[in-house]
Design an enzyme around this catalytic site. Structure first.
Site, short mmCIF file in Angstrom:
data_model
loop_
_atom_site.label_atom_id
_atom_site.label_comp_id
_atom_site.label_asym_id
_atom_site.label_seq_id
_atom_site.Cartn_x
_atom_site.Cartn_y
_atom_site.Cartn_z
N THR A 36 1.23 -4.84 4.03
CA THR A 36 1.02 -5.27 5.42
C THR A 36 0.40 -6.68 5.52
O THR A 36 0.58 -7.35 6.53
CB THR A 36 0.08 -4.29 6.16
OG1 THR A 36 -1.16 -4.23 5.46
CG2 THR A 36 0.70 -2.93 6.27
N ASP A 37 -0.30 -7.11 4.46
CA ASP A 37 -1.07 -8.35 4.60
C ASP A 37 -0.21 -9.56 4.97
O ASP A 37 -0.61 -10.38 5.79
CB ASP A 37 -1.85 -8.64 3.30
CG ASP A 37 -3.01 -7.68 3.12
OD1 ASP A 37 -3.40 -7.02 4.12
OD2 ASP A 37 -3.53 -7.57 2.00
N THR B 52 0.81 -1.23 0.00
CA THR B 52 0.00 0.00 0.00
C THR B 52 0.84 1.27 0.00
O THR B 52 0.47 2.26 -0.65
CB THR B 52 -0.93 -0.01 1.24
OG1 THR B 52 -1.86 -1.07 1.09
CG2 THR B 52 -1.68 1.29 1.40
N ASP C 27 1.44 -6.56 -4.57
CA ASP C 27 0.58 -6.58 -3.39
C ASP C 27 1.08 -7.78 -2.59
O ASP C 27 1.34 -8.84 -3.16
CB ASP C 27 -0.88 -6.80 -3.83
CG ASP C 27 -1.85 -6.74 -2.67
OD1 ASP C 27 -2.71 -5.87 -2.67
OD2 ASP C 27 -1.75 -7.59 -1.75
N SER C 28 1.23 -7.66 -1.29
CA SER C 28 1.90 -8.72 -0.54
C SER C 28 1.10 -10.02 -0.47
O SER C 28 1.63 -11.05 -0.06
CB SER C 28 2.29 -8.26 0.86
OG SER C 28 1.18 -8.18 1.70
N THR D 298 2.34 -10.05 14.41
CA THR D 298 1.16 -10.55 13.73
C THR D 298 0.29 -9.34 13.34
O THR D 298 0.25 -8.36 14.08
CB THR D 298 0.39 -11.56 14.63
OG1 THR D 298 -0.61 -12.19 13.86
CG2 THR D 298 -0.23 -10.94 15.86
N1 ASP Z 1 -2.97 -5.49 0.18
C1 ASP Z 1 -1.87 -4.67 0.65
C2 ASP Z 1 -0.61 -5.51 0.68
O1 ASP Z 1 -0.44 -6.29 1.57
C3 ASP Z 1 -2.19 -4.14 2.01
C4 ASP Z 1 -1.14 -3.22 2.60
O2 ASP Z 1 -0.06 -3.05 2.13
O3 ASP Z 1 -1.49 -2.61 3.63
O4 ASP Z 1 0.19 -5.39 -0.23
#
Ligand code: ASP
Length: 337
Positions: free
Chosen positions: A91-92, A14, A59-60, A162
């Protein structure tokens, strides 16, 4: 800190996304351009930094062991050039990547700080700005010399982190280990809880494709349905039991399945569905049979750390009995007994 040098490894997520007609997505070249315009990052009290942008940016949700290897190489290949590393990541699956890197980077003695944001830098109120600037400072300071995750003013051991909120700006927690630092006006390190720097050369252990499963127990689970999955082709299973690692004992079929899986060489590691606390196999009748069937305890390990550890131990090529022993040992601060 101008004499310190930090390498920023941008994998996606993100933090560098822009709004497209299909929702937020990363855009090549966008983040380096934004960083060049953030004055604080060029302040004389900041470390010098370079940025490596991955291709493709992800995207993770699409990050897996191949990308962990790619990040590991970006760190190992540039290790002597920099005082610390910041990995920008979605973050995912950030907690999985942080866990995996903590195992893969044997002999690490420099900071590797993984961070990202819930709101893109391209939007107002982005949390990416502080997460990034503070991570670069932490990486330049060199007080922590392990893989850690910085998010929402907390510095967390990577393999204890986590994701705890899908939309909060304090999106990560460290349920079973104290924060490594808390950030307010000052960065307050929790010195007694930091890992000792390894007095060795860095060695990168590349991870290999490994068939791993995660099974969450729930009331009324029909174990027989899982028999087809838990075959010899599965090398490791993380079983998320209730509380201290309990499973329903009225239906004996799970035990038979676990026994069978174990006899085929599958490592069954029991973690807890609870956010915090530790697994104590044998504390209740409903868990003691698991040990007899050959399962091992994940103790306080998060599922993320247990999955990454299975990848690592199988990729190292250990024998099954050694993997069983090592799953229950503390290798990088990932578990407390
Ligand atoms: N879907 C995004 C990811 O994990 C979410 C994020 O980065 O907050 O790449």
């Amino acid at each position: 800190m101008r004499n310190k040098k930090v390498c920023i490894i941008y994998t996606g997520g993100t933090i560098g996304m822009v709004n497209t007609e299909n929702g937020f997505a990363p855009k090549k070249g966008y983040l380096p351009e934004v960083l060049s315009r953030i004055d604080d990052l060029h302040h004389e009290s900041m470390p010098a930094w370079d940025i490596i942008e991955f291709e493709p940016l992800l995207d993770s949700s699409n990050v897996a062991f191949e990308q962990w290897n790619q990040i590991g190489h970006a760190i190992a290949d540039n290790y002597s050039e920099y005082d610390g590393f910041v990995v920008l990541h979605g973050t995912d699956t950030m907690a999985y990547t942080a866990s995996a890197l903590s195992f893969m980077l044997e002999g690490l003695s420099k900071p590797v700080v993984i961070t990202g944001s819930q709101i893109p830098l391209s939007e107002i109120r982005s949390d990416g700005r502080d997460n990034l600037i503070t991570s670069v400072i932490i990486a330049g300071q060199g007080t922590v010399r392990e893989v850690c995750l910085y998010f929402g003013s907390k510095l967390i051991r990577g393999n204890c982190a986590t994701k705890s909120s899908a939309d909060g700006l304090i999106a990560f927690d460290s349920p079973n280990f104290p924060y490594l630092a808390e950030v307010g006006i000052d960065i307050k390190y929790n010195l007694p809880h930091l890992m000792e720097a390894a007095d060795e050369e860095l060695r990168l252990i590349e991870l290999k494709q490994t068939s791993i499963g995660v099974l969450k127990i729930f009331p009324g689970i029909q174990f027989s349905l899982f028999e087809k999955i838990m075959t010899e082709s599965l090398k490791g299973i993380v079983l998320e039991g209730f509380g201290a690692g309990n499973i329903p004992s009225t239906d004996q079929s799970l035990l038979h399945i676990i026994e069978k899986a174990f006899s085929h060489g599958t490592i069954v590691t029991v973690c807890s569905q609870c956010h915090s606390g530790t697994v104590k196999l044998g504390a209740y009748e409903t868990s003691s049979a698991l040990t007899k069937a050959g399962a091992v305890s994940g103790y306080s390990m998060t599922t993320e750390a247990a999955v990454a550890k299975l990848y690592y131990l199988f990729s190292k090529g250990y024998e099954r009995d050694r993997i069983k022993e090592l799953m229950e040992e503390n290798l990088r601060g990932e578990l407390l007994k």
